[in-house]
Design a protein around this motif. Structure first.
Motif, PDB file in Angstrom:
ATOM      1  N   THR A 135       0.829  -1.201   0.000  1.00  0.00           N
ATOM      2  CA  THR A 135       0.000   0.000   0.000  1.00  0.00           C
ATOM      3  C   THR A 135       0.867   1.256   0.000  1.00  0.00           C
ATOM      4  O   THR A 135       0.633   2.205  -0.748  1.00  0.00           O
ATOM      5  N   ARG A 136       1.914   1.218   0.869  1.00  0.00           N
ATOM      6  CA  ARG A 136       2.818   2.393   0.916  1.00  0.00           C
ATOM      7  C   ARG A 136       3.550   2.558  -0.414  1.00  0.00           C
ATOM      8  O   ARG A 136       3.779   3.683  -0.867  1.00  0.00           O
ATOM      9  N   LEU A 137       3.935   1.434  -1.020  1.00  0.00           N
ATOM     10  CA  LEU A 137       4.654   1.507  -2.297  1.00  0.00           C
ATOM     11  C   LEU A 137       3.776   2.111  -3.383  1.00  0.00           C
ATOM     12  O   LEU A 137       4.235   2.931  -4.196  1.00  0.00           O
ATOM     13  N   GLU A 174       2.397   6.781  -6.885  1.00  0.00           N
ATOM     14  CA  GLU A 174       1.517   7.861  -7.303  1.00  0.00           C
ATOM     15  C   GLU A 174       2.162   9.213  -7.050  1.00  0.00           C
ATOM     16  O   GLU A 174       2.062  10.129  -7.882  1.00  0.00           O
ATOM     17  N   GLU A 175       2.836   9.357  -5.869  1.00  0.00           N
ATOM     18  CA  GLU A 175       3.532  10.611  -5.601  1.00  0.00           C
ATOM     19  C   GLU A 175       4.637  10.848  -6.617  1.00  0.00           C
ATOM     20  O   GLU A 175       4.863  11.980  -7.056  1.00  0.00           O
ATOM     21  N   THR A 189       5.122  13.964  -9.063  1.00  0.00           N
ATOM     22  CA  THR A 189       6.359  14.747  -9.115  1.00  0.00           C
ATOM     23  C   THR A 189       6.882  14.835 -10.538  1.00  0.00           C
ATOM     24  O   THR A 189       7.362  15.892 -10.992  1.00  0.00           O
ATOM     25  N   GLN A 190       6.808  13.661 -11.260  1.00  0.00           N
ATOM     26  CA  GLN A 190       7.289  13.659 -12.640  1.00  0.00           C
ATOM     27  C   GLN A 190       6.466  14.607 -13.509  1.00  0.00           C
ATOM     28  O   GLN A 190       7.014  15.342 -14.338  1.00  0.00           O
ATOM     29  N   ARG A 191       5.125  14.638 -13.313  1.00  0.00           N
ATOM     30  CA  ARG A 191       4.295  15.551 -14.094  1.00  0.00           C
ATOM     31  C   ARG A 191       4.640  16.994 -13.778  1.00  0.00           C
ATOM     32  O   ARG A 191       4.658  17.860 -14.660  1.00  0.00           O
TER      33      ARG A 191
END
Length: 755
Positions: free
Chosen positions: A506-508, A513-514, A518-520
Motif C-alpha cells: 500500500t505504501r509503495l 503515485e507521488e 512529481t514527474q508531471r
C-alpha cells in the motif's frame, strides 16, 4: 551360516555348469555349420570336376556331329554348278528348262535333306528353286546383297550364315559360281537349315549353342537365348550387323550373366538370369557349367551349358541329411542332459525347501517387526518375540483368542474388519488381499502401543491362514505431533508476514503515485522554463500586432469622422486578422503549457514539427538563426501531439543555445524526417561546436547541463527521454562529421487496421 555357505557354493557350481554347456553348445553349433558348409563345398567341387570331364566328351561328340552333318553340304553347290541343265537354264532362260530344273532341285533336296537349293543369275535374281511349289518360294527374289552371291561372282566358294529374309528361317549358305566357256553366268546356292540340329539335341541334359564370330547365339536348344550376345558389342559392331541384314531386324540383346567362375581348362561356372530383359535385369537365376570349342568349317563356336541344378539339389540334400543327423544327435544328448538336470534340480529343490523352512523360522524369530499368525477364523495361532517386546509381557494366554483381544483399530468404525467376513469385504476390489490399518496394541494393564497393522492372506497347501505384521509407530506419532505444531506456527507467521507485505504494498503504491505527480510537475516546470526563455520573443511577436492594431484603430476613427466608411471597413478587417494571428500565438502557448499524461494515438509528424516551430519561430527570428525543414513526407507515428511538440521545442531550444555559444559559427538548424517500415525518425542538427565526451556520457541524466550556471535546470533532455520512451520510442544524440550535434527521435510508425 554353514548351511548358507553350502547352498551358495552349490549355486556357484550350477552357474559354472550352465556356462560350460552354453559354450559347449556354441562350439558344437559352429563346428557343425563349418562341417556342413565345407563338406558340401568339397562334394560340389568333386561333382563339378566329374561333370567337366563328361561335358568335355559330350562337347567333342556334338562338335563332330555338327561338323560332319554340315560338311556334306559344302560340295553340293559345286555339283549343281557343273550340271548342264543349270547352265542351259541360265544361258537360254527357257520356261521348260527352268521347270525341269525346279523339279530336279526339289528331288535333290529330298535326297540330301538340304533345306533349300536355288540358282541365281548374274543380277542376283532367283530363276529356279527347290521350294518353287511354296507360297514363299525364292523364285523371283533378288539376293544380290548377300555376301555369298558376291563371293561366287568373284569366282570363290561362298559361305554365309543369316536369318532368311523370305523364309524367316536361320540357315548356313554354301555358294559356287556357274561357269560357261570360262565366264560366270550364275550362282548355285545350297541352304542348310540349322533348326534340325536344335530339334535333335533338344532333349539332352545340356543346352547347346552355336556362336557366330561376334559371339551372337545363332542356334540354340533354348529358344529364349537366340540372338543373345555373350560379352559386349560396340555401337559400330551393332551398326555393322544391322547393315548386313543378317538377322533381318531381330533385336540383339545381351545374355544376362550374373556371375562367372573360370577354371584352368577354359570352362566356367556361369549364373544366368533366366527370362531377364536387358532393361530390368531381373529374373530367376540358374547356374551352368559352360564349355565351348571352335568349328573350323563354319568359323563358329559350339558351346554347352550343363545345368548345375541337380548337383546343387544333391548338395542341399546331403547338407540337410548331415545337419539332421547332427541335430538328432544333439537333441538326444540334450534330452539326456535335461533329464539329469531335472533329477538334480528336484533334489536341489527338496533340499532348498528344508533350508527355506529353517531360514523362515530364523527370520521370524529374529525380525524386528511383530508377527502374528491367525487361523481361518482370525484367531491367534502363533507369534514371535518382537510382539511380546512391543507390549512388554508374555502373550501365551492369547493363543486361540480373536485378534481383537490384542489389537484395537484407531477408527472404531473399522473394528468390523477384524473378522473374516469384514476382511473379505474390505479387500474385495483390491488386486491382492492385503489390509493395512493404524491402531493400538494392548493387553492387560500395560499402556497401549501405537502400531501399524498389515493383515494379508496366506494360501497354505492344506489350509487358509493369515499373517499379521505390527510396526511400532511411537516415534512416528511423536514426529507427526511435532510437524503439526510446526505447521500451525508456520501458518501464524505467514499470516503475520502477509499483513506486513500488504501494508508495504500500500505504501509503495502511494509512493508511486507521488512519484508520478512529481514527474508531471517536473515536466510542467520544464515547459514553463521554456516559456520563460521564450517570453522576450513572445512579447516581440505580440507588440508588433498590438502597435499595428492601435494605428489601424486611430485611422478608423478619423475615417468614420470623415464619413469614409470603406477605408474604415478595410482597417477593421486588418484589425480582425491581426487579432486572429495573436490568438493563434497565445493558443499554441496555452496548449504547450497544459498538464496531462501521454495519450497514444496517430499524429502527423509534419504537424508536430510545425507546432514546435510556431513556438520557437519568434526566438529564431530574434537571434537570426536560419531554420531549414524538409518537405512534408506524410509520415504518421503513434504518440501524443502535445508531448511530441514539447520534445521538439526542447531540442530546438537546445540547438539555439548551442549556436549562440559559438558566435563565430554559421547560425543554421535543420530538421529532417526519415522512415523505415516500422519507425519514423526526426533529426535536429545544429551548426554549433558539438557535444563533449563527458556530455555524451551524462546527457540524459537529471540535473546534468553543459550550459553556463543559471541558464538551465538540466531536466529538459531527461524529461524528453522519458516522454519518448513512454510513447514507445527512443532518443539519441551524437556529433556530426560536418560539425555540430544531432539529436534523433525514433517513434513507432502508425499501422492502420486496413494494412
Amino acid at each position: 551360516m554353514s548351511v548358507n555357505n553350502k547352498f551358495n557354493a552349490k549355486i556357484v557350481v550350477t552357474n559354472r555348469i550352465k556356462k560350460y554347456y552354453i559354450w559347449l553348445s556354441l562350439v558344437v553349433f559352429t563346428l557343425t555349420v563349418l562341417a556342413v558348409w565345407k563338406g558340401g563345398e568339397a562334394l560340389k567341387n568333386q561333382r563339378i570336376k566329374t561333370l567337366r570331364v563328361d561335358s568335355a566328351e559330350q562337347l567333342s561328340q556334338l562338335a563332330s556331329v555338327l561338323e560332319s552333318a554340315i560338311a556334306k553340304y559344302q560340295h553340293m553347290p559345286t555339283l549343281l554348278a557343273s550340271n548342264d541343265r543349270v547352265k542351259k537354264a541360265l544361258r537360254n532362260g527357257l520356261v521348260d528348262d527352268i521347270e525341269q530344273l525346279n523339279r530336279e532341285l526339289e528331288q535333290i533336296n529330298r535326297i540330301t535333306e538340304a533345306s533349300d537349293s536355288y540358282i541365281l543369275n548374274t543380277d542376283g535374281l532367283t530363276i529356279a528353286a527347290s521350294n518353287y511349289r511354296d507360297v514363299n518360294s525364292f523364285i523371283g527374289g533378288n539376293f544380290a546383297f548377300r555376301p555369298y552371291f558376291k563371293n561366287a561372282m568373284e569366282g570363290q566358294l561362298g559361305r554365309y550364315y543369316a536369318l532368311g529374309t523370305t523364309s524367316n528361317l536361320r540357315g548356313y549358305y554354301f555358294s559356287y559360281p556357274v561357269y560357261d566357256q570360262g565366264d560366270v553366268i550364275g550362282v548355285a546356292v545350297v541352304k542348310v537349315d540349322l533348326t534340325q540340329f536344335e530339334k535333335r539335341f533338344a532333349n539332352q541334359r545340356y543346352e547347346f549353342l552355336l556362336l557366330d564370330p561376334d559371339n551372337i547365339v545363332f542356334s540354340s536348344s533354348k529358344a529364349s537365348w537366340l540372338y543373345r550376345v555373350l560379352g559386349e558389342l560396340s555401337s559400330a559392331d551393332l551398326q555393322r550387323i544391322a547393315d548386313s541384314q543378317r538377322y533381318f531386324g531381330q533385336r540383339i540383346e545381351k545374355l544376362t550373366v550374373y556371375q562367372q567362375t573360370p577354371f584352368a581348362d577354359g570352362s566356367q561356372i556361369v549364373t544366368v538370369l533366366e527370362n531377364a530383359s536387358q532393361d530390368s535385369g531381373e529374373g530367376p537365376r540358374q547356374s551352368y557349367l559352360k564349355m565351348n570349342r571352335p568349328i573350323q568349317l563354319l568359323d563358329f563356336k559350339v558351346a554347352t551349358f550343363t545345368p548345375l541344378k541337380t548337383i546343387e539339389e544333391e548338395i542341399s540334400l546331403w547338407r540337410t541329411i548331415f545337419a539332421g543327423g547332427v541335430t538328432i544327435t544333439v537333441l538326444l544328448f540334450g534330452l539326456a542332459v535335461l533329464r539329469r538336470k531335472m533329477l538334480r534340480e528336484r533334489s536341489y529343490a527338496n533340499e532348498m525347501a528344508r533350508h527355506n523352512q529353517a531360514y523362515i523360522r530364523e527370520v521370524i524369530q529374529n525380525t524386528q517387526a511383530g508377527l502374528v499368525t491367525l487361523d481361518e477364523e482370525h484367531k491367534v495361532e502363533s507369534f514371535n518375540p518382537a510382539v511380546e517386546q512391543l507390549i512388554g509381557q508374555p502373550l501365551a494366554p492369547l493363543v486361540g483368542q480373536p485378534l481383537s483381544a490384542l489389537f484395537m483399530p484407531e477408527n472404531t468404525k473399522e473394528q468390523a474388519l477384524m473378522s473374516r467376513e469384514g476382511f473379505l469385504t474390505a479387500t474385495n476390489h483390491k488386486p491382492s488381499r492385503v489390509l493395512t490399518q493404524e491402531g493400538y496394541l494392548y493387553h492387560g494393564d500395560q499402556p497401549s502401543v501405537p502400531v501399524e497393522m498389515t493383515l494379508c492372506e496366506m494360501q497354505l497347501p492344506d489350509r487358509l491362514s493369515y499373517l499379521v505384521t505390527f510396526h511400532d509407530m511411537t516415534e512416528r506419532k511423536h514426529y507427526e505431533q511435532e510437524i503439526t505444531e510446526a505447521r500451525l506456527e508456520l501458518e501464524q507467521r505467514v499470516r503475520e508476514r502477509t499483513y506486513e507485505l500488504e501494508g508495504a504494498n500500500t505504501r509503495l503504491r502511494q509512493e508511486i503515485e507521488e512519484h508520478k505527480g512529481t514527474q508531471r510537475e517536473l515536466i510542467q516546470t520544464a515547459k514553463l522554463a521554456v516559456l520563460g526563455q521564450l517570453s522576450a520573443g513572445l512579447n516581440h511577436e505580440l507588440n508588433q500586432p498590438l502597435t499595428a492594431i492601435r494605428a489601424f484603430a486611430g485611422n478608423s476613427l478619423k475615417f468614420l469622422d470623415r464619413g469614409q466608411y470603406q477605408q474604415a471597413h478595410a482597417n477593421l478587417q486588418h484589425i480582425s486578422q491581426l487579432g486572429q494571428h495573436m490568438g493563434d500565438i497565445i493558443a499554441r502557448f496555452k496548449v504547450f503549457a497544459r498538464k496531462g499524461d501521454v495519450q497514444q494515438g496517430p499524429i502527423a509528424v509534419q504537424t508536430a514539427i510545425m507546432g514546435g516551430l510556431k513556438i520557437m519561430g519568434p526566438r529564431y527570428k530574434e537571434v537570426g538563426i536560419e531554420l531549414v525543414v524538409t518537405p512534408d513526407q506524410g509520415f504518421i507515428v503513434n504518440g501524443d501531439m502535445v508531448f511530441l511538440e514539447q520534445v521538439l521545442v526542447n531540442l530546438l531550444a537546445n540547438a539555439a543555445d548551442a549556436i549562440l555559444e559559438a558566435p563565430d559559427h554559421r547560425r543554421r538548424v535543420q530538421i529532417e524526417q526519415t522512415a523505415t517500415q516500422d519507425h519514423v525518425t526526426i533529426c535536429v542538427h545544429d551548426s554549433g561546436r558539438g557535444l563533449s565526451d563527458q556530455a555524451i556520457l551524462h546527457l540524459f541524466e537529471p540535473f546534468f547541463t553543459s550550459k553556463p550556471s543559471g541558464l538551465g535546470l538540466g531536466l529538459g533532455l531527461s524529461i524528453s527521454q522519458r516522454i519518448v520512451e513512454a510513447m514507445g520510442g527512443r532518443i539519441s544524440a551524437h556529433n556530426r562529421d560536418a560539425g555540430g550535434a544531432e539529436f534523433c527521435v525514433s517513434l513507432p510508425r502508425f499501422q492502420s487496421l486496413d494494412t
